[in-house]
Design a protein around this motif. Structure first.
Motif, short mmCIF file in Angstrom:
data_model
loop_
_atom_site.label_atom_id
_atom_site.label_comp_id
_atom_site.label_asym_id
_atom_site.label_seq_id
_atom_site.Cartn_x
_atom_site.Cartn_y
_atom_site.Cartn_z
N ASP A 1 30.44 -73.70 50.63
CA ASP A 1 31.49 -72.74 50.31
C ASP A 1 31.76 -71.77 51.46
OD1 ASP A 1 28.95 -71.68 49.97
OD2 ASP A 1 29.59 -70.26 48.42
N GLN A 2 30.98 -71.87 52.53
CA GLN A 2 31.18 -71.00 53.69
C GLN A 2 30.49 -71.63 54.89
OE1 GLN A 2 29.36 -67.22 52.81
NE2 GLN A 2 27.52 -68.14 51.96
N GLY A 3 30.71 -71.08 56.06
CA GLY A 3 30.05 -71.57 57.26
C GLY A 3 30.80 -72.70 57.93
N MET A 4 30.12 -73.36 58.87
CA MET A 4 30.75 -74.39 59.68
C MET A 4 31.20 -75.59 58.85
SD MET A 4 29.11 -76.47 62.92
CE MET A 4 28.74 -74.92 63.76
N PHE A 5 30.44 -75.93 57.81
CA PHE A 5 30.75 -77.12 57.01
C PHE A 5 31.41 -76.74 55.68
CE2 PHE A 5 27.10 -78.23 59.68
CZ PHE A 5 27.61 -79.32 60.36
N ARG A 6 32.15 -75.68 55.68
CA ARG A 6 32.81 -75.20 54.46
C ARG A 6 33.87 -76.21 53.99
NH1 ARG A 6 37.57 -72.32 53.55
NH2 ARG A 6 37.90 -72.19 55.81
N LEU A 7 33.80 -76.53 52.68
CA LEU A 7 34.79 -77.39 52.04
C LEU A 7 35.71 -76.62 51.12
CD1 LEU A 7 32.71 -80.59 51.13
CD2 LEU A 7 34.28 -80.26 53.05
N HIS A 8 35.21 -75.51 50.57
CA HIS A 8 36.02 -74.72 49.67
C HIS A 8 37.23 -74.15 50.41
CE1 HIS A 8 36.35 -71.24 46.55
NE2 HIS A 8 36.98 -72.31 46.15
N HIS A 9 38.40 -74.21 49.76
CA HIS A 9 39.66 -73.75 50.34
C HIS A 9 40.05 -74.59 51.56
CE1 HIS A 9 39.54 -69.47 48.39
NE2 HIS A 9 39.66 -70.45 47.51
N THR A 10 39.73 -75.89 51.51
CA THR A 10 40.18 -76.83 52.54
C THR A 10 40.84 -78.02 51.86
OG1 THR A 10 38.16 -78.17 52.61
CG2 THR A 10 38.22 -76.17 53.98
N VAL A 11 41.54 -78.82 52.63
CA VAL A 11 42.20 -79.99 52.07
C VAL A 11 41.18 -81.02 51.60
CG1 VAL A 11 42.37 -81.26 54.25
CG2 VAL A 11 44.10 -81.61 52.46
N TRP A 12 39.97 -81.00 52.16
CA TRP A 12 38.93 -81.94 51.73
C TRP A 12 38.51 -81.68 50.30
CZ3 TRP A 12 39.23 -85.63 54.99
CH2 TRP A 12 39.48 -85.37 56.33
N ALA A 13 38.50 -80.43 49.90
CA ALA A 13 38.19 -80.10 48.51
C ALA A 13 39.24 -80.70 47.57
CB ALA A 13 38.10 -78.59 48.32
N LEU A 14 40.50 -80.63 47.98
CA LEU A 14 41.58 -81.20 47.16
C LEU A 14 41.43 -82.71 47.05
CD1 LEU A 14 44.70 -79.24 48.51
CD2 LEU A 14 43.08 -78.58 46.73
N LEU A 15 41.10 -83.37 48.17
CA LEU A 15 40.94 -84.82 48.15
C LEU A 15 39.81 -85.23 47.23
CD1 LEU A 15 41.37 -85.69 51.95
CD2 LEU A 15 43.07 -85.87 50.12
N LEU A 16 38.67 -84.56 47.31
CA LEU A 16 37.53 -84.91 46.46
C LEU A 16 37.87 -84.71 44.99
CD1 LEU A 16 34.59 -83.31 48.51
CD2 LEU A 16 35.02 -85.75 48.15
N ALA A 17 38.54 -83.62 44.66
CA ALA A 17 38.89 -83.35 43.27
C ALA A 17 39.92 -84.36 42.75
CB ALA A 17 39.41 -81.93 43.12
N HIS A 18 40.89 -84.73 43.56
CA HIS A 18 41.88 -85.71 43.14
C HIS A 18 41.24 -87.09 42.94
CE1 HIS A 18 45.41 -83.18 44.92
NE2 HIS A 18 45.07 -82.80 43.70
N ILE A 19 40.31 -87.46 43.78
CA ILE A 19 39.58 -88.72 43.59
C ILE A 19 38.81 -88.66 42.28
CG2 ILE A 19 37.70 -90.15 44.46
CD1 ILE A 19 38.58 -89.24 47.31
N PHE A 20 38.14 -87.56 42.04
CA PHE A 20 37.37 -87.34 40.81
C PHE A 20 38.26 -87.53 39.58
CE2 PHE A 20 36.17 -84.27 37.50
CZ PHE A 20 34.84 -84.60 37.27
N PHE A 21 39.45 -87.00 39.62
CA PHE A 21 40.36 -87.05 38.48
C PHE A 21 40.94 -88.45 38.25
CE2 PHE A 21 40.97 -82.44 37.83
CZ PHE A 21 41.07 -82.46 36.44
N ASN A 22 41.33 -89.12 39.32
CA ASN A 22 42.20 -90.28 39.19
C ASN A 22 41.51 -91.63 39.30
OD1 ASN A 22 44.74 -88.79 38.97
ND2 ASN A 22 44.38 -88.19 41.09
N LEU A 23 40.19 -91.64 39.47
CA LEU A 23 39.48 -92.91 39.52
C LEU A 23 39.73 -93.74 38.26
CD1 LEU A 23 35.98 -91.98 41.00
CD2 LEU A 23 37.53 -93.71 41.89
N ALA A 24 39.77 -93.08 37.10
CA ALA A 24 39.92 -93.81 35.84
C ALA A 24 41.24 -94.56 35.77
CB ALA A 24 39.82 -92.84 34.67
N ILE A 25 42.30 -94.01 36.37
CA ILE A 25 43.60 -94.68 36.33
C ILE A 25 43.53 -96.02 37.04
CG2 ILE A 25 46.01 -94.52 37.07
CD1 ILE A 25 45.75 -91.49 36.89
N VAL A 26 42.91 -96.04 38.21
CA VAL A 26 42.82 -97.28 38.98
C VAL A 26 41.88 -98.26 38.30
CG1 VAL A 26 42.32 -98.25 41.24
CG2 VAL A 26 43.24 -95.94 41.07
#
Length: 539
Positions: free
Chosen positions: A122-147
């Motif tokens: 959530d902070q520091g050099m490897f922060r994912l929170h408030h980045t596009v990578w967080a959005l990608l992970l969450a969208h994958i989490f949501f939409n796996l079932a559809i595929v």
């Protein structure tokens, strides 16, 4: 048919038509009138050519494309497993992959916020929170079932003997997949990808919570312009653009789904047992993508200090200064709204389904298209339309509690219809003909044949509507309400943005509670669908 019965049938037909017309089409017309009237048409074209809009539109499109690509690549192994193999717990596996899809977006966002905090992301050099990578992970989490569901069910019906013959002739596995299997899967892949793309394009809660204030899509910008800045004109322009984009995608989806249905004759073959390597690999992959955020969410909900307890769940009954009611009271509101929304969706969707199946061709097409269109409009646009349209008598409902379940029912009706219509169409026509020959009136045929058979499917559709309502966040975030009528997702949204470990723990406890309710609903739906062969859903 006597005049009294004719009146009853006419009343039943116009009931869902009036409901959708007043609470869906009228708000859409108001959005268009705000954006495209004579005085604002120049502002409309000026905003389209502005740099802020180009940046928002570009980010909306490319994050949706990237999210769709990643979801398709990571879901294919699970689709292959479900399609071609049998293994113990297969139905449970399918149910568990479906749960993320129906989780409230704020719950999923809370899970990933807990995950990032737990591993220092959530902070520091490897922060994912408030980045596009967080959005990608969450969208994958949501939409796996559809595929998994769309591609898996299509793949299961393809004749595997074609691949077996190629294997006998010496073709390598990768060559077989690339030259034989993949071309046959293109219709299902395209249909699944189009659905995932629409969901990523209209993502709201995930972008709002995980993307942060510096990353905006068209959906979040509509909310910011209408709720934060009070600029209805700009919000209306964005809503019209979003409506146009989504309508185009819905047309593409319908075309691809029809192509998927007729492209190849399906066969029913007994699947072979899955190898341990394939099974373990899929479980590990889905365990990381789907299971890890949920496990961390539960761990953070019961974590207090250096130990574990249910203190955060007990604190849900306490009111804090940041919100006007306790989390428990908000949860009760959500349950009440969900029950009312499910009843409305079941009644109106069930009546509309009957006329779609048994009405003449014109009535059937009219109702089928008209009642399903809310599925192609984002909840954010729906909520915004209600905000600006239902403000004058006799439709001044913005201060009424009933407006929230009405909005949720509009989102649930298409799910009810897509569950009930296939079931009604599978009823043997000879049953209805025999009853008519024996002197039964049309109303008695409906009462004693159609209704008992469709009742279970109606319950499954109502459960879908309940699951949608209990976690709905997009439309509800626009609707004015009394402070004591906040829903659980709205309270969770506020708690997730509040500082302090105690409030964060209470947020996680509320998120887990919502997750358990939606998961129980999904398992109930899966059990109903698999238990009775008469129930078939288009989802």
């Amino acid at each position: 048919m006597n005049p009294q019965k004719r009146f009853v049938w006419a009343f039943l037909f116009f009931l869902p038509v009036l409901f959708v017309g007043v609470f869906f089409y009228w708000p859409l017309l108001k959005i268009f009138s705000h954006a495209l009237d004579g005085e604002r048409i120049n502002e409309f074209w000026s905003y389209l050519s502005s740099k802020p809009f180009r940046q928002i539109a570009w980010f909306t499109i490319w994050q949706a494309f990237l999210s769709t690509f990643c979801t398709m690549m990571l879901a294919l192994p699970a689709a292959y497993l479900v399609a071609r193999f049998s293994f113990p717990g297969k139905k449970l596996f399918q149910a568990l992959t479906t749960i993320p899809f129906v989780l409230p977006t704020v719950v999923a966002a809370g899970a990933f916020m807990a995950l990032f905090q737990r591993f220092g992301l959530d902070q520091g050099m490897f922060r994912l929170h408030h980045t596009v990578w967080a959005l990608l992970l969450a969208h994958i989490f949501f939409n796996l079932a559809i595929v998994v569901r769309t591609v898996g069910s299509f793949w299961a019906g393809l004749d595997p003997r074609v691949e077996e013959q190629a294997k006998i002739l010496g073709a390598a596995p990768w060559h077989i997949f690339r030259k034989i299997t993949l071309p046959r899967l293109v219709p299902a892949l395209a249909a699944a990808a189009s659905v995932v793309f629409v969901f990523c394009l209209t993502s709201f809660g995930i972008v709002l919570l995980l993307g942060g204030p510096t990353r905006a899509t068209i959906e979040t910008e509509i909310w910011r312009q209408a709720v934060w800045r009070g600029d209805i004109s700009v919000a209306s322009v964005l809503a019209v653009i979003q409506l146009g984009a989504v309508m185009v995608m819905v047309l593409i989806m319908n075309f691809l789904q029809k192509r998927q249905a007729v492209v190849e004759s399906k066969v029913e073959l007994n699947p072979e047992r899955a190898s341990r390597k394939l099974l373990v690999g899929n479980i590990l992959l889905l365990g990381i993508l789907v299971g890890l955020p949920i496990v961390i969410l539960v761990e953070r909900a019961i974590g207090v200090g250096d130990g574990y307890s249910f203190q955060n769940f007990s604190a849900m009954a306490d009111r804090i200064s940041l919100v006007p009611l306790s989390s428990l009271a908000a949860l009760k509101n959500s349950l009440l709204f969900a029950v009312v929304a499910a009843v409305l969706a079941a009644l109106l969707g069930g009546v509309a389904s009957f006329f779609v199946v048994h009405g003449n061709r014109w009535l059937s097409n009219f109702l089928d298209f008209g009642m399903m269109l809310p599925l192609g409009v984002s909840a954010v646009v729906l909520g915004f339309g209600m905000l600006i349209s239902l403000d004058t008598p006799p439709l001044d409902l913005r201060s009424s509690w009933i407006l929230v379940p009405i909005a949720h029912a509009l989102l649930g009706i298409p799910f009810v219809m897509r569950t009930v219509i296939p079931t009604l169409r599978r009823i043997d026509p000879s049953l209805r003909e025999s009853a008519s020959l024996l002197g039964a009136s049309p109303s008695k045929v409906t009462k004693y044949i159609d209704f008992p058979i469709a009742f279970r499917a109606l319950g499954v559709g109502a459960a879908f509507a309940f699951a949608i309502s209990i976690g709905e966040f997009g439309a509800t975030s626009f609707l004015p309400r009394s402070p004591d009528r906040l829903t659980a997702p709205l309270v969770l949204f506020r708690l997730l943005g509040a500082p302090g470990e105690a409030l964060r723990g209470q947020a996680m406890a509320l998120a887990v509670t919502l997750m358990v309710i939606t998961a129980a609903t999904v398992i109930l739906i899966e059990g109903s669908v698999f238990k009775r062969e008469t129930i078939r859903s288009d989802f």
